[in-house]
Design a protein around this motif. Structure first.
Motif, mmCIF file in Angstrom:
data_model
loop_
_atom_site.group_PDB
_atom_site.id
_atom_site.type_symbol
_atom_site.label_atom_id
_atom_site.label_comp_id
_atom_site.label_asym_id
_atom_site.label_seq_id
_atom_site.Cartn_x
_atom_site.Cartn_y
_atom_site.Cartn_z
ATOM 1 N N CYS A 213 154.984 -90.138 -41.346
ATOM 2 C CA CYS A 213 156.010 -90.920 -42.015
ATOM 3 C C CYS A 213 155.966 -90.840 -43.552
ATOM 4 O O CYS A 213 154.701 -90.723 -44.120
ATOM 5 C CB CYS A 213 156.122 -92.238 -41.258
ATOM 6 S SG CYS A 213 154.597 -93.344 -41.978
ATOM 7 N N CYS A 214 156.800 -91.513 -44.290
ATOM 8 C CA CYS A 214 156.849 -91.222 -45.754
ATOM 9 C C CYS A 214 156.370 -92.679 -46.101
ATOM 10 O O CYS A 214 157.045 -93.742 -45.979
ATOM 11 C CB CYS A 214 158.319 -90.949 -46.138
ATOM 12 S SG CYS A 214 158.509 -91.109 -48.076
ATOM 13 N N GLY B 9 159.342 -94.252 -48.278
ATOM 14 C CA GLY B 9 160.341 -94.466 -47.372
ATOM 15 C C GLY B 9 159.844 -96.044 -46.497
ATOM 16 O O GLY B 9 160.839 -96.838 -46.406
ATOM 17 N N THR B 10 158.960 -96.142 -45.923
ATOM 18 C CA THR B 10 158.350 -97.313 -45.422
ATOM 19 C C THR B 10 158.473 -98.474 -46.519
ATOM 20 O O THR B 10 158.797 -99.372 -46.133
ATOM 21 C CB THR B 10 156.794 -97.012 -44.958
ATOM 22 O OG1 THR B 10 156.877 -96.028 -44.132
ATOM 23 C CG2 THR B 10 156.069 -98.416 -44.455
ATOM 24 N N GLN C 235 161.944 -99.517 -47.286
ATOM 25 C CA GLN C 235 162.669 -100.350 -46.245
ATOM 26 C C GLN C 235 162.358 -101.779 -46.184
ATOM 27 O O GLN C 235 162.911 -102.801 -45.878
ATOM 28 C CB GLN C 235 162.377 -99.786 -44.888
ATOM 29 C CG GLN C 235 163.149 -98.455 -44.566
ATOM 30 C CD GLN C 235 162.589 -97.681 -43.420
ATOM 31 O OE1 GLN C 235 162.664 -98.399 -42.431
ATOM 32 N NE2 GLN C 235 162.181 -96.689 -43.379
ATOM 33 N N CYS D 69 159.802 -96.105 -55.651
ATOM 34 C CA CYS D 69 160.182 -95.298 -54.270
ATOM 35 C C CYS D 69 161.517 -94.468 -54.552
ATOM 36 O O CYS D 69 161.576 -93.360 -54.166
ATOM 37 C CB CYS D 69 160.389 -96.319 -53.077
ATOM 38 S SG CYS D 69 158.852 -97.174 -52.777
ATOM 39 N N ILE E 144 162.091 -90.733 -53.635
ATOM 40 C CA ILE E 144 163.090 -89.893 -52.730
ATOM 41 C C ILE E 144 164.056 -89.274 -53.497
ATOM 42 O O ILE E 144 164.336 -88.171 -53.053
ATOM 43 C CB ILE E 144 163.685 -91.220 -52.017
ATOM 44 C CG1 ILE E 144 162.496 -91.870 -51.162
ATOM 45 C CG2 ILE E 144 164.423 -90.879 -51.109
ATOM 46 C CD1 ILE E 144 162.793 -93.064 -50.488
ATOM 47 N N GLN F 77 167.500 -86.188 -46.988
ATOM 48 C CA GLN F 77 166.534 -87.416 -46.900
ATOM 49 C C GLN F 77 167.141 -88.424 -46.128
ATOM 50 O O GLN F 77 166.186 -89.228 -45.509
ATOM 51 C CB GLN F 77 166.292 -87.890 -48.221
ATOM 52 C CG GLN F 77 166.076 -86.527 -49.470
ATOM 53 C CD GLN F 77 164.843 -85.995 -48.796
ATOM 54 O OE1 GLN F 77 163.916 -86.093 -48.653
ATOM 55 N NE2 GLN F 77 165.156 -84.434 -48.695
ATOM 56 N N GLN G 199 164.440 -89.606 -43.350
ATOM 57 C CA GLN G 199 163.958 -91.014 -43.350
ATOM 58 C C GLN G 199 164.269 -91.726 -41.950
ATOM 59 O O GLN G 199 163.539 -92.607 -41.321
ATOM 60 C CB GLN G 199 164.452 -91.543 -44.435
ATOM 61 C CG GLN G 199 163.761 -91.438 -46.078
ATOM 62 C CD GLN G 199 162.418 -91.449 -46.048
ATOM 63 O OE1 GLN G 199 161.849 -92.347 -45.503
ATOM 64 N NE2 GLN G 199 161.875 -90.530 -46.856
#
Length: 232
Positions: free
Chosen positions: A129-130, A133-134, A137, A150, A154, A188, A192
């Motif tokens: 996982c990114c 992105g984590t 969120q 972030c 991205i 993306q 994601q």
């Protein structure tokens, strides 16, 4: 046109940083504490999230003292910003050297990018996982500095796809009220979202399935037939 599936047979299944040099696990040099903290943040936050990752745990994983952490970073949030920036730097280099740049045709490069992203979805969600992105969120409202770091990662990565998409649109005279920039961002969005599905279902196959649909969607936009699957 290049046989994409034949090309993929030569793409190694790798994860982020697998081929990147790392310091020894028990590196004694105090000057390397910052790097160890960044790597500890990268791995631990991907596995547990930002809020659930304590300063004490980061220090334990990095094998540094709490004083060392606050020497290099003013706060846990400061480490989060630096970790997002470190992620951007290292993944930029990783993707710049990836094999999807090889095809001569720009659309094939775009499709090879999607296929490459699928090929590195292996292992547990924490492994593929990114990080940004984590983080985005979880802390988009509570930690604006982390969110901005972030976003730079991205959106910056999405921009690397725009030239190939635009060239493919010109070459195939494709237009339909959408832009290369918008499609690059959509890639993306799917990636994601695929990571979220994989986490929710604890199954990497869910993420790979989403990338298959992204491949089909791009082919539809450019009026290409579905890929021919190689014989078993």
């Amino acid at each position: 046109m290049l046989d994409l599936w034949s090309m993929l047979a030569y793409i190694p299944t790798v994860r982020y940083y697998d081929s990147m040099p790392r310091p020894p696990k028990h590196a004694p040099e105090r000057g390397d504490a910052r790097t160890r903290l960044l790597e500890a943040a990268r791995d631990t936050i991907r596995a547990k999230g930002f809020a659930a990752t304590s300063v004490e745990e980061l220090c334990q994983v990095a094998e540094v003292t709490k004083g060392a952490l606050f020497h290099h970073f003013k706060s846990k949030e400061g480490l989060g910003v630096a970790a997002a920036e470190h992620w951007k730097e290292t993944t930029t280099a990783f993707f710049a050297s990836a094999p999807y740049h090889a095809p001569a045709d720009p659309l094939e490069r775009v499709l090879a990018y999607v296929a490459f992203r699928k090929s590195i979805i292996t292992g547990s969600p924490a492994e593929f996982c990114c990080l940004v992105g984590t983080l985005a969120q979880e802390v988009h409202a509570s930690a604006p500095d982390i969110r901005e770091a972030c976003a730079a990662s991205i959106f910056g990565h999405a921009q690397t796809l725009e030239a190939d998409i635009a060239a493919a649109m010109r070459k195939r005279r494709v237009a339909g009220g959408w832009t290369a920039q918008g499609l690059a961002r959509h890639t993306q969005t799917v990636i994601q979202g695929a990571f979220v599905l994989a986490k929710a279902g604890n199954d990497a196959a869910l993420a790979r399935e989403s990338l298959d649909h992204l491949d089909r969607y791009i082919r539809l936009l450019f009026k290409l037939p579905p890929p021919e699957k190689a014989s078993p």
